[in-house]
Design a protein around this motif. Structure first.
Motif, mmCIF file in Angstrom:
data_model
loop_
_atom_site.group_PDB
_atom_site.id
_atom_site.type_symbol
_atom_site.label_atom_id
_atom_site.label_comp_id
_atom_site.label_asym_id
_atom_site.label_seq_id
_atom_site.Cartn_x
_atom_site.Cartn_y
_atom_site.Cartn_z
ATOM 1 N N GLY A 159 53.801 -3.579 2.629
ATOM 2 C CA GLY A 159 52.977 -2.653 3.324
ATOM 3 C C GLY A 159 53.562 -1.217 3.058
ATOM 4 O O GLY A 159 54.969 -1.123 2.394
ATOM 5 N N ASP A 160 53.096 -0.086 3.393
ATOM 6 C CA ASP A 160 53.528 1.045 3.280
ATOM 7 C C ASP A 160 53.140 2.134 4.345
ATOM 8 O O ASP A 160 53.424 3.464 4.161
ATOM 9 C CB ASP A 160 52.847 1.839 1.897
ATOM 10 N N VAL A 161 52.640 1.844 5.511
ATOM 11 C CA VAL A 161 52.041 2.509 6.437
ATOM 12 C C VAL A 161 52.929 2.818 7.511
ATOM 13 O O VAL A 161 53.004 4.017 8.296
ATOM 14 C CB VAL A 161 50.933 1.767 7.291
ATOM 15 N N SER A 162 54.200 2.155 7.497
ATOM 16 C CA SER A 162 55.286 2.432 8.290
ATOM 17 C C SER A 162 56.368 2.893 7.802
ATOM 18 O O SER A 162 56.549 2.922 6.568
ATOM 19 C CB SER A 162 55.708 1.292 9.129
ATOM 20 N N HIS A 163 57.422 3.652 8.508
ATOM 21 C CA HIS A 163 58.313 4.603 7.863
ATOM 22 C C HIS A 163 59.490 3.634 7.072
ATOM 23 O O HIS A 163 59.559 3.736 5.902
ATOM 24 C CB HIS A 163 59.272 5.281 9.040
ATOM 25 N N TYR A 164 60.026 2.390 7.781
ATOM 26 C CA TYR A 164 60.888 1.625 7.138
ATOM 27 C C TYR A 164 60.453 0.487 6.946
ATOM 28 O O TYR A 164 60.424 -0.124 5.713
ATOM 29 C CB TYR A 164 62.258 1.703 8.196
ATOM 30 N N PHE A 165 59.801 -0.328 7.907
ATOM 31 C CA PHE A 165 59.223 -1.539 7.624
ATOM 32 C C PHE A 165 58.324 -2.000 8.723
ATOM 33 O O PHE A 165 58.250 -1.402 9.643
ATOM 34 C CB PHE A 165 60.013 -2.683 7.331
ATOM 35 N N TYR A 184 51.037 -4.568 7.190
ATOM 36 C CA TYR A 184 51.050 -5.281 5.572
ATOM 37 C C TYR A 184 49.692 -5.179 5.082
ATOM 38 O O TYR A 184 48.854 -5.624 5.822
ATOM 39 C CB TYR A 184 51.589 -6.757 5.609
ATOM 40 N N ALA A 185 49.483 -4.696 3.841
ATOM 41 C CA ALA A 185 48.068 -4.465 3.346
ATOM 42 C C ALA A 185 48.044 -5.861 2.217
ATOM 43 O O ALA A 185 46.812 -6.223 1.814
ATOM 44 C CB ALA A 185 48.084 -3.256 2.682
ATOM 45 N N TYR A 186 49.025 -6.222 1.736
ATOM 46 C CA TYR A 186 49.024 -7.215 0.394
ATOM 47 C C TYR A 186 49.709 -8.451 0.989
ATOM 48 O O TYR A 186 50.816 -8.282 1.677
ATOM 49 C CB TYR A 186 49.406 -6.416 -0.662
ATOM 50 N N TRP A 187 49.087 -9.400 0.702
ATOM 51 C CA TRP A 187 49.506 -10.804 1.165
ATOM 52 C C TRP A 187 49.629 -11.919 -0.098
ATOM 53 O O TRP A 187 48.861 -11.826 -0.954
ATOM 54 C CB TRP A 187 49.060 -11.372 2.122
ATOM 55 N N GLY A 188 50.799 -12.578 -0.192
ATOM 56 C CA GLY A 188 50.753 -13.473 -1.215
ATOM 57 C C GLY A 188 49.960 -14.821 -0.717
ATOM 58 O O GLY A 188 49.487 -14.939 0.564
ATOM 59 N N GLN A 189 50.086 -15.779 -1.750
ATOM 60 C CA GLN A 189 49.291 -16.923 -1.294
ATOM 61 C C GLN A 189 49.916 -17.983 -0.539
ATOM 62 O O GLN A 189 49.357 -19.070 0.120
ATOM 63 C CB GLN A 189 48.776 -17.835 -2.650
ATOM 64 N N GLY A 190 51.359 -17.995 -0.322
ATOM 65 C CA GLY A 190 51.950 -18.660 0.419
ATOM 66 C C GLY A 190 52.660 -20.009 -0.196
ATOM 67 O O GLY A 190 52.105 -20.434 -1.154
ATOM 68 N N THR A 191 53.738 -20.337 0.270
ATOM 69 C CA THR A 191 54.644 -21.377 -0.337
ATOM 70 C C THR A 191 55.124 -22.284 0.819
ATOM 71 O O THR A 191 55.500 -21.645 1.978
ATOM 72 C CB THR A 191 55.907 -21.021 -1.124
ATOM 73 N N GLN A 192 54.783 -23.759 0.764
ATOM 74 C CA GLN A 192 55.201 -24.612 1.739
ATOM 75 C C GLN A 192 56.452 -25.025 1.728
ATOM 76 O O GLN A 192 57.235 -25.113 0.783
ATOM 77 C CB GLN A 192 54.265 -26.040 1.592
ATOM 78 N N VAL A 193 57.127 -24.786 3.044
ATOM 79 C CA VAL A 193 58.618 -25.138 3.475
ATOM 80 C C VAL A 193 58.501 -26.415 4.300
ATOM 81 O O VAL A 193 58.032 -26.169 5.506
ATOM 82 C CB VAL A 193 59.296 -24.201 3.680
ATOM 83 N N THR A 194 59.206 -27.571 3.891
ATOM 84 C CA THR A 194 59.171 -28.702 4.973
ATOM 85 C C THR A 194 60.658 -29.158 4.872
ATOM 86 O O THR A 194 61.417 -29.295 3.982
ATOM 87 C CB THR A 194 58.320 -29.902 4.396
ATOM 88 N N VAL A 195 61.029 -29.218 6.176
ATOM 89 C CA VAL A 195 62.416 -29.411 6.453
ATOM 90 C C VAL A 195 62.349 -30.852 7.318
ATOM 91 O O VAL A 195 61.744 -30.815 8.368
ATOM 92 C CB VAL A 195 63.267 -28.501 7.634
ATOM 93 N N SER A 196 62.983 -31.795 6.647
ATOM 94 C CA SER A 196 63.021 -33.369 7.368
ATOM 95 C C SER A 196 64.153 -33.664 8.142
ATOM 96 O O SER A 196 65.250 -32.830 8.026
ATOM 97 C CB SER A 196 62.845 -34.308 6.481
ATOM 98 N N SER A 197 64.119 -34.124 9.283
ATOM 99 C CA SER A 197 65.158 -34.255 10.194
ATOM 100 C C SER A 197 66.042 -35.516 9.802
ATOM 101 O O SER A 197 65.521 -36.142 9.118
ATOM 102 C CB SER A 197 64.750 -34.456 11.770
#
Length: 123
Positions: free
Chosen positions: A97-103, A110-123
């Motif tokens: 993103g670029d609309v805010s001063h710091y983040f 945020y204007a641009y987004w990635g496709q995502g990555t799966q995180v799975t945590v087993s107990s």
């Protein structure tokens, strides 16, 4: 374009490092963020980093366990995830993103987004 990678299956207490590579635009002009979405839940903010990397922010749920960083020479933002818990299971998305001063902490910043990555945590 944003390409996230590094997700996978890990046991509770383990670690993963996510990467998000940007291409097609000037990476250093954008602050970067990581969000996640678990099944049946809304997407939530995880961490953000300013354009130069000097300022960061974290959700309370990950503070002290996750670290966001960036390498502007490599056009890449990272999310180091330690001491993973089953409740960290989600699809993780990087965003720029670029609309805010710091983040931004809100998804509208945020204007641009990635496709995502799966995180799975087993107990």
């Amino acid at each position: 374009q944003l390409q996230a990678s590094g997700g996978g299956l890990v046991q509770a207490g383990g670690s993963l490092r996510l990467s998000c590579a940007a291409s097609g635009w000037t990476f250093s002009r954008y602050y970067m963020g990581w969000y996640r979405q678990a099944p049946g839940k809304e997407r939530e903010f995880v961490a953000a980093i300013s354009r130069g990397g000097g300022s960061t922010a974290y959700a309370d749920s990950v503070k002290g366990r996750f670290t966001i960083s960036r390498d502007n020479a490599k056009n890449t933002v990272y999310l180091q995830m330690n001491s993973l818990k089953p409740e960290d299971t989600a699809v993780y998305y990087c965003a720029a993103g670029d609309v805010s001063h710091y983040f931004g902490r809100d998804s509208w910043e945020y204007a641009y987004w990635g496709q995502g990555t799966q995180v799975t945590v087993s107990s």
